[in-house]
Write an enzyme that holds these catalytic residues in place. Structure first.
Site, PDB file in Angstrom:
ATOM      1  N   HIS A 270       0.833  -1.203   0.000  1.00  0.00           N
ATOM      2  CA  HIS A 270       0.000   0.000   0.000  1.00  0.00           C
ATOM      3  C   HIS A 270       0.875   1.264   0.000  1.00  0.00           C
ATOM      4  CE1 HIS A 270      -3.703   2.304   1.158  1.00  0.00           C
ATOM      5  NE2 HIS A 270      -2.782   3.114   1.671  1.00  0.00           N
ATOM      6  N   GLU A 271       1.811   1.307   0.941  1.00  0.00           N
ATOM      7  CA  GLU A 271       2.662   2.493   1.038  1.00  0.00           C
ATOM      8  C   GLU A 271       3.620   2.595  -0.147  1.00  0.00           C
ATOM      9  OE1 GLU A 271       1.679   4.619   2.998  1.00  0.00           O
ATOM     10  OE2 GLU A 271       0.439   3.353   4.295  1.00  0.00           O
ATOM     11  N   HIS A 274       2.009   4.573  -2.811  1.00  0.00           N
ATOM     12  CA  HIS A 274       2.229   6.007  -2.603  1.00  0.00           C
ATOM     13  C   HIS A 274       3.649   6.384  -3.010  1.00  0.00           C
ATOM     14  CE1 HIS A 274      -1.518   6.942  -0.621  1.00  0.00           C
ATOM     15  NE2 HIS A 274      -1.335   6.049   0.332  1.00  0.00           N
ATOM     16  N   GLU A 300      -4.345   7.884  -3.281  1.00  0.00           N
ATOM     17  CA  GLU A 300      -4.858   6.632  -2.734  1.00  0.00           C
ATOM     18  C   GLU A 300      -5.166   5.616  -3.827  1.00  0.00           C
ATOM     19  OE1 GLU A 300      -4.743   5.651   0.242  1.00  0.00           O
ATOM     20  OE2 GLU A 300      -4.192   7.569   1.140  1.00  0.00           O
TER      21      GLU A 300
END
Length: 499
Positions: A270-271, A274, A300
């Site tokens: 997830h990170e 980003h 996101e």
């Protein structure tokens, strides 16, 4: 149209100087969440307040305002698609908002955030809302004052939404969630029932997962997606996040459960989504709107795309399951099919960051409803735990056993991130639409089928990362997919994956 004077160039340099201060603040904020000793918080809060005040003073200075006026004249006849004209438009928006706030208010808010984050971390570990409540009262009060000074389109909360998702209003989010909720609630109910009948017992997925072995897998996976470790790193924190300080320095964080390697892995994916966005912004445009992410709803979309559309797919695990079983031998008792059912298990859980795709948006809708009530005056901070539990019972059919798994679980309110949560669902919608558009390309589809994602990253670099903030979120989605954000690809994705 070439610029005839140097006002725009001077404005670019002034903006970059401001961003250097903001980068310094970001480094210190990251350090506070990772390595800073607890007793350093008071001094750190003063440093961050000072840097915020200095950056604000420069942005709202007469010199910046004059250069902005001159640059507006210079770019008046430029094409609407001109990078310079887009940058000037965004600076005007930023300048007008900033000049409505005093330096004292900006510094006070910055200090409250630093102290609030430290208080939240302690309160969360002790499951003690009372320890955080005074800080939250202050943060809500400051955000209310900021929102009122900025002015929302229909209500003060609109101003807070707008800082995260340009031109977005609470009314629009409410309409979106009202239309979406029956569909996701139905999918969630059916997916949970299906998982109970078909997925392996949760304990079958758990076993001995030493942190150092998790770190090995996490790094290998992030690197395979394209994350550049010569320009980034992974560290440990209470709540996973990503910080981009500037070219060549993007930091990821995660947290570990020594029984469940998937918790940290999906946190890293997830990170890393980003982080890939931050690493994909144009270095030559750093410090300018053209070198910055356009919105949280787009940011996101990148994290949710890599975590869910890639990380929870069969093709991904066909490549990585053998490596996972070599590091975590307890997995060998599961076939790939059984493991995938476990990875995509749907269940009504208390913790948002560990929620599956089928139930995730219900968490976001709950937070949006509570935030809106907080800022309308219908809900007091002291009433938040009971209100949270009541709303959670309505959506999930259970009550959180403590505040740590209830209203204290997320870091966002402690960092003044009001209006942030709705962008997670916008990110889900955008991720599905972007992924659906990308895999129509044969090279991307073939790569994804083999667990190779360089073609997908290349497409995202060109269509999502490179434009920076030169397009609005809606324009970027239309540029990349041919249409503005729609719920259809996301609902199709959920039904295909779970039902």
């Amino acid at each position: 149209m070439p610029l005839s004077t140097s006002s725009y160039d001077q404005l670019c340099q002034a903006a970059r100087d401001i961003n250097l201060l903001q980068s310094a603040s970001a480094v210190l904020g990251w350090d506070q969440e990772t390595f800073m000793p607890p007793k350093g918080i008071e001094h750190r809060s003063r440093i961050l307040a000072h840097l915020s005040g200095e950056a604000h003073e420069r942005l709202t200075s007469k010199r910046f305002g004059k250069l902005l006026e001159q640059a507006e004249v210079e770019t008046k006849r430029a094409a609407e698609t001109s990078v310079a004209k887009s940058n000037v438009t965004q600076w005007r928006r930023e300048f007008d908002r900033a000049t409505k706030l005093s330096k004292k208010l900006v510094e006070e808010n910055s200090k409250a955030i630093s102290l609030g984050q430290a208080a939240w971390a302690k309160a969360r570990s002790e499951s003690n809302f009372a320890g955080f409540a005074p800080h939250l009262e202050k943060l809500v009060g400051l955000s209310q004052e900021i929102a009122e000074r900025w002015g929302g389109k229909n209500e003060p909360y609109d101003a807070l939404l707008d800082q995260h998702e340009r031109d977005c209003t609470a009314e629009e989010i409410d309409k979106l969630f009202t239309a979406l909720r029956p569909h996701v609630a139905k999918i969630a109910q059916e997916a949970v029932a299906k998982s109970k009948a078909e997925a392996p017992p949760e304990k079958a997925m758990l076993g001995n997962c030493p942190v150092e072995k998790q770190q090995t897998l996490n790094r290998e996976v992030a690197e395979s997606l394209g994350f550049d470790f010569e320009a980034g790193r992974i560290d440990t924190t209470a709540h996973p996040f990503c910080s981009g300080f500037g070219p060549g320095d993007v930091r990821l964080t995660t947290r570990y459960d020594e029984r469940d390697f998937l918790s940290s892995l999906f946190g890293v994916m997830h990170e890393a989504g980003h982080g890939l966005y931050e690493q994909g912004l144009q270095e030559k445009e750093w410090g300018l709107p053209s070198g910055a992410a356009v919105s949280l709803g787009i940011h996101e979309s990148q994290s949710r795309l890599w975590e869910n559309h890639v990380g929870r797919s069969r093709a991904f695990w066909e490549k990585w399951y053998p490596r996972a079983t070599s590091l975590f031998p307890h997995l060998k008792k599961l076939t790939l099919d059984q493991f995938l059912l476990g990875v995509n298990r749907a269940e009504f859980s208390f913790i948002r960051v560990e929620a599956d795709e089928a139930t995730y948006d219900l968490h976001i809708m709950l937070r949006f409803a509570l935030e809106r009530r907080l800022f309308s005056g219908a809900l007091k901070v002291s009433e938040l735990p009971d209100a949270w539990n009541a709303e959670f019972e309505k959506s999930f059919g259970r009550t959180p056993p403590d505040d740590r798994r209830g209203c204290l679980q997320d870091i966002h309110w402690s960092m003044g991130g009001f209006g942030y949560f709705p962008t997670y669902t916008l990110g889900n919608l955008n991720a599905a639409q972007l992924f659906s558009a990308a895999i129509k390309k044969a090279s991307i589809r073939k790569g994804a089928d083999k667990g190779e994602y360089a073609p997908l990253l290349g497409w995202l670099r060109e269509n999502v990362h490179a434009p920076g903030s030169t397009l609005s979120p809606a324009q970027l989605m239309e540029h990349a997919t041919g249409k503005t954000t729609s719920t259809a690809p996301y609902l199709k994705h959920l039904k295909t994956r779970f039902l």
